[in-house]
Design a protein around this motif. Sequence first.
Motif, short mmCIF file in Angstrom:
data_model
loop_
_atom_site.label_atom_id
_atom_site.label_comp_id
_atom_site.label_asym_id
_atom_site.label_seq_id
_atom_site.Cartn_x
_atom_site.Cartn_y
_atom_site.Cartn_z
N UNK A 539 0.84 -1.20 0.00
CA UNK A 539 0.00 0.00 0.00
C UNK A 539 0.88 1.26 0.00
N UNK A 540 1.91 1.25 -0.82
CA UNK A 540 2.77 2.44 -0.95
C UNK A 540 2.72 2.86 -2.41
N UNK A 541 2.09 4.00 -2.68
CA UNK A 541 1.83 4.40 -4.05
C UNK A 541 3.11 4.67 -4.83
N UNK A 542 4.15 5.20 -4.18
CA UNK A 542 5.38 5.49 -4.90
C UNK A 542 6.04 4.19 -5.38
N UNK A 543 6.11 3.18 -4.50
CA UNK A 543 6.73 1.91 -4.87
C UNK A 543 5.94 1.21 -5.97
N UNK A 544 4.62 1.37 -5.94
CA UNK A 544 3.77 0.74 -6.95
C UNK A 544 4.10 1.21 -8.36
N UNK A 714 -1.88 5.60 2.40
CA UNK A 714 -2.84 4.95 1.48
C UNK A 714 -3.68 3.92 2.23
N UNK A 715 -3.01 2.99 2.91
CA UNK A 715 -3.73 1.92 3.61
C UNK A 715 -4.66 2.48 4.68
N UNK A 716 -4.13 3.35 5.51
CA UNK A 716 -4.94 3.86 6.61
C UNK A 716 -6.02 4.82 6.12
N UNK A 717 -5.74 5.56 5.06
CA UNK A 717 -6.76 6.46 4.50
C UNK A 717 -7.94 5.69 3.94
N UNK A 747 -0.43 10.36 -3.62
CA UNK A 747 -0.62 10.84 -5.00
C UNK A 747 -1.95 10.37 -5.57
N UNK A 748 -2.78 9.72 -4.75
CA UNK A 748 -4.00 9.07 -5.22
C UNK A 748 -5.17 10.05 -5.20
N UNK A 749 -5.20 10.95 -6.16
CA UNK A 749 -6.24 11.98 -6.18
C UNK A 749 -7.65 11.41 -6.30
N UNK A 750 -7.90 10.35 -7.08
CA UNK A 750 -9.26 9.81 -7.11
C UNK A 750 -9.74 9.32 -5.75
#
Length: 882
Positions: A539-544, A714-717, A747-750
């Motif tokens: 759940x790490x957007x940068x690593x994804x 990301x995960x907690x949000x 970075x997950x605007x949606x």
Amino acid sequence: MRGAPGIGKSALLEYAERTATGLRVLRASGVESEMALPYAALHQLCMPLLERRRNLPDLQCEALETVFGLRSGPAPERFLVGLSVLSLLSDASEDGPQLCVVDDAHWLDRESAQILGIVARRLLAESVALFFGSRERPADLIGLPELEITGLRDADAATLLDSVTSVRLDPRVRERFVAEARGNPLALLELPRVLTVTQMAGEFGLPHADGLPDRIEQGFQARIDGLPEQARLLLLVAAAEPTGDPMLVRRCAERLGIASPSDLAGEMDGLLTFGVRVVFRHPLVRSAVYGSANRRDLRTVHLALAEAVDGVADPDRRAWHLAAAAFAPDESVAAELERSAGRVRARGGPAAAAAFLQRSVALTSDGSLRAERALLAADATFLAGGLEVARDLIDVAERHAREEFQRVRAHLLRSHIVFASGLDDKGPLMLLSAARRLEPFDRDLARRTYLLAWGSAAYGATNRDSMLRISRAMRELPLPENAPSALDLIVRAFALLITDDRAAALPYLRRALAALPAHPPEDLMKWGWAAFGLTAFLWEDAIMTETPARMIEIVRAAGVMSDLPIYLHALGVPVTMTGDFAAAASIAVQADSATAVTGMPIAQHTRLLLAGMRGREEEAVPLITTTIEESVASGQLNGVSSAQWAASILYNGLARYEPALSAARATLQSANALTSQWALPELIEAAARTGDHASAHGALSDLAEAAEPCDTDWAQGILTRCQALTSDGGDADGLYRQAIDRLGRTTLRPELARAHLLYGEWLRRDRQRTEARTHLRTAHEMFSSIGMEAFAERARRELLATGETVRKRKGPVPAAAELTAQELQIALLARDGLSNPEVGSRLFLSPRTVEWHLRKIFTKLEISSRRQLSQVLPRDEDGTSG
């Protein structure tokens, strides 16, 4: 141009050459006896242009030099070779139009046929024409425009027949000849030679038309039988030497004590001519000569050709002639064939190597060597797609194996074949067995095999017990105490995901990702797919995005285009999740281009997610439906999972919660462990809105298990947003605020926009209209700027319910809306500073085609140069500014 032997294809190609005023003509011909030699026909076609290879990008230049034997190195992928040949022809066309004529395409070696098919399909703006002549429709050329040659009209056929007939024909006999020849010019021309004067004048005509090629060949055979012995032998030398090299034929003739071709020219009845090349009157003459020769003469001629060939400049052709001359096991020839297989694999890949290795096996008498060569041949044959022949070779290897490692490798190969054959649960379990047996011999290969077994079980229709057996076996593998490799750690993480839980697996995954930079690219190309597959659990957007982006750089640098669609979709999905739809669409276009060239069947994961998030039902539903049907048919359940996930997002955006709930449930039923967590928030939202509180709370429990071990925004949000959806009273307010705060740091605007929307909806229902308007307005603006039309409309309707008037936004950015998806991709790459060759490499287009598209783009955008692209397509328009 397609038609029967003798119908006139070659004559039409020759006519095209003669009338090609102002065009440079490049010519090649397929030869039956040369079909095993990789890139043989392509070498004929491209040799006059090879000096221009230095004008190409380095990777393309190196690919051409490798396949044409000008440098050593690993075999470049045929897709890279195809792009290189396309660029070479495009570069040559800068000096004038190029006409490529390829005769007897049904006898092209497989590699040349594949490359020419790739090139033909990518031609657009180049001044290049490709003409093929073939008896049937070659598989690698299917889909190209074609002209079927059906022969002469009856009147023309009668005229031709009269012109070559020395006797007066009875009108009824002539009509019969014309009717049964069916307009075949060669049949009509050869008729006086095939039939006696009595037959011509009487009632004995041609056999049924379906036998015409055989009858024509028999006619040629009769003419060959009537020639002097030395002329027949010279014909056999020319038939066995497929390159048409007159000097080589002359050297071979001298070794055999045959008179010079010029001395025999008058004795060969016009069947063979010597010029720049040695040319038979018709391909059927070659086949008649070679097919009717006795074994002794064949061995004699091939041995003489092997001696005449330059063994230093062309060792593989020499080896092939030696093999054709061998009539009993011969270790020296078998060893030479094995060495040749290694060289031709570097130029032409496994199909070329398989042909040499299969012959090497046949000429090997030593049992252990025979087993080893059979394994090599089976591997090459399997990679070339010959599953049945590969099975037979594995049988040979197992019969003659004297070492356990040989038997284990045979078992591994058989496992690969079973899995490739789609035999349900057998493949993964056979791979598990092979991995266990490999442990004492090759530790890394064993672990890669474990991963393959796990992946094949996860992505296919494998039962839970098999998945658990594989995972338990992987968990039992010892982990080195000092500095375990990323491969070791990935294997352990995969195992723990199934045998334990995510919390147990995550530490190993984090250590694996940290260890990745220490591994060379060649290691990552073997098992890198597993590394990016596991990043979803962090759940790490940068690593994804960073992990697949790195893999894309590696495979592009190595020219391994077959893996490119996989990694592009692995990048396209997280980029879509950031709301950068233009960049995601750009990646989808690249993936489509790579898929079209490689022919690899893969679900359109990026396009599916884009369609679901955009919310255009008329576009999304057909794509979702087609993907599900095709994925079910091919057993690719990850395609079903992606399609159902996209459907759940689509229907949640449209506020149609019943179908959204159904799609989310279907996602969880069909999904593998890598994607199921992303469907949980969709299920929770849909269940909460339909009043199915039991399903909502059950899914929330699963989401908490997946997200709680990952203390990321990301995960907690996502977790707190879903907890707010299922909460009553004042708890929801704080949870929504916490979700907005945590997701605002990603970075997950949606996802952030959806948090504002859900909070605004909750506030409106709680009669806090003023506060609701603030969040709904933020959500509406964010959805509109991203391009999430259904969610934007949902937010607009909620704003209307608060008493605020909101006008509908009018669609996408005007500049981008003027362009097609491919044009937008080219424009964005050009804007970012890529040259035409670099853009072409990304999209499998030639630089001239890129330039042609750019001219259209400039016209549509009303600009005149690349520098202005950044003005009409600023980075904040397509979401790439970060």
